[in-house]
Write an enzyme that holds these catalytic residues in place. Sequence first.
Site, PDB file in Angstrom:
ATOM      1  N   HIS A  50       1.041  -1.122   0.160  1.00 15.61           N
ATOM      2  CA  HIS A  50      -0.117  -0.149   0.065  1.00 15.61           C
ATOM      3  C   HIS A  50       0.706   1.255  -0.093  1.00 15.61           C
ATOM      4  CE1 HIS A  50      -3.257  -2.673   1.030  1.00 15.61           C
ATOM      5  NE2 HIS A  50      -4.124  -1.959   0.757  1.00 15.61           N
ATOM      6  N   GLY A  51       2.056   1.282   0.321  1.00 15.69           N
ATOM      7  CA  GLY A  51       2.923   2.323   0.433  1.00 15.69           C
ATOM      8  C   GLY A  51       4.426   2.206   0.751  1.00 15.69           C
TER       9      GLY A  51
END
Length: 483
Positions: free
Chosen positions: A340-341
């Site tokens: 996600h990041g």
Amino acid sequence: MQFSSLEFIFRFLPLFFLCYFVMPERGRNAVLLLGSLVFYAVGEPVYILLMMTSILVNYGVARLIARQKDRELIRWSESAESDEDHSGSSKIWQRFWLIVALLFDLSALFLFKYFDFFAENMNLLLHREVMPMLQLTLPLGISFYTFQMISYVADLYMGKIESPGTFLEFATYVSMFPQLIAGPIVQFKEVSAQLKKRALRLRAFEQGLELFCLGLGSKVLLANKISIFWNQVQGIGFSSISTPVAWMGAAAFSFQIYFDFWGYSLMAMGLGQMMGFRIPRNFSVPYMARSATDFWRRWHITLGRFFREYVYIPLGGNRKGKLRTICNLLIVWALTGLWHGASWNFVLWGIGFFVLLVLEKNVYGKYLEKHPLIGHLYMWILIPVSWMVFEITDFSQLIIYLKQMIGIHTDQVLVSTAQLLRYIKEYGWLFAICGLCTTWLPVRLYRKLKGNRILVPICLVIFWLSVYEIKQGANNPFLYFRF
């Protein structure tokens, strides 16, 4: 280009569908591929080359694996007659080409998404700059289309796909604009038959248009509206908010990310259906889950499927004892967070869910199953807290916010009771609508009205209200564009 933009709705989409429907069936994949490249070029013209290079490399590897499988089949038939086994070298080459594809795909993802994160942490660890920061722009959708290509090559290697298809079919599958930027993560086997031949029906087009309008309303009328409150909370400063406002802010972001991502997924499904494709659903009322385990069966379903089929099961799944199962789960959830990041808060978020899933599996999961009301209350507390870990990348600010949520105030609280009442008066109706729309109510209502002519005016009202809001400037980028 965003689905919730006037440019997309009134320029790109009508022109695309005009070309798509007048084109004979054999040419529609070419129209879809060209339209998808134009759609992508509006936002990321430079990175079209990256995506097309990835498509060429992965398709080339797929053809090489398919060729080795054909040779293996021929050798198997020959060995059946001569009692000799010549399949070993073929298996080695198939594995070699699979590794080549994985290295290429993951290296590209690492370079653009994780290199600076890795370099920054290496420099901090060694107390000197040993690696430069590249500061590359993250290509839109790279996390999604990379996983689709990995699933394609892996499925071909494992025999889940009989044929790699034509280059046009594969390029269309990867770049298909409804799900290119933010998913769902579609498997090739789910759409391979439709890439070869798909029926275009007026009723299916109408239902797809209804889904698109409902998704547009979810994004513009709910996600964008509720995001205003979360932005206000951020503007005040986390150290200055009271505990009730902290919970309201967490709930607001929880609603924002839900309707933002659910809205995009509905629009993707609707656009796919309008073109004759069945794109898999990505949500199943996740905020009605009774446990964290249940939540992840309902939220971002295709991402969970990817990690289960291509990471967890290949690592051994739950087949090699409890300790190995826990290690496999840890790897999966650390990667889920990191996907996600490129930030430690995402890793913490993923590992937090790993801890919860292990506890539910071994300690209190059966209790939650027997007491659904307690399970719901447990998740309604857990969901907003977990989304704060997800959203706030600065650890110092995250700690402050979590303290505010539990009533530990280190600074003077500036938001008075009167201000809180104004917030409730101004946003209470929106929180109530968002809360109702995260239940089974809208799903059951849609199923009941599906096929009924009354749904048409409802969708028209939602559509034009959304267009009005977009025209007024209420149009934020989709949150999952970041990933």
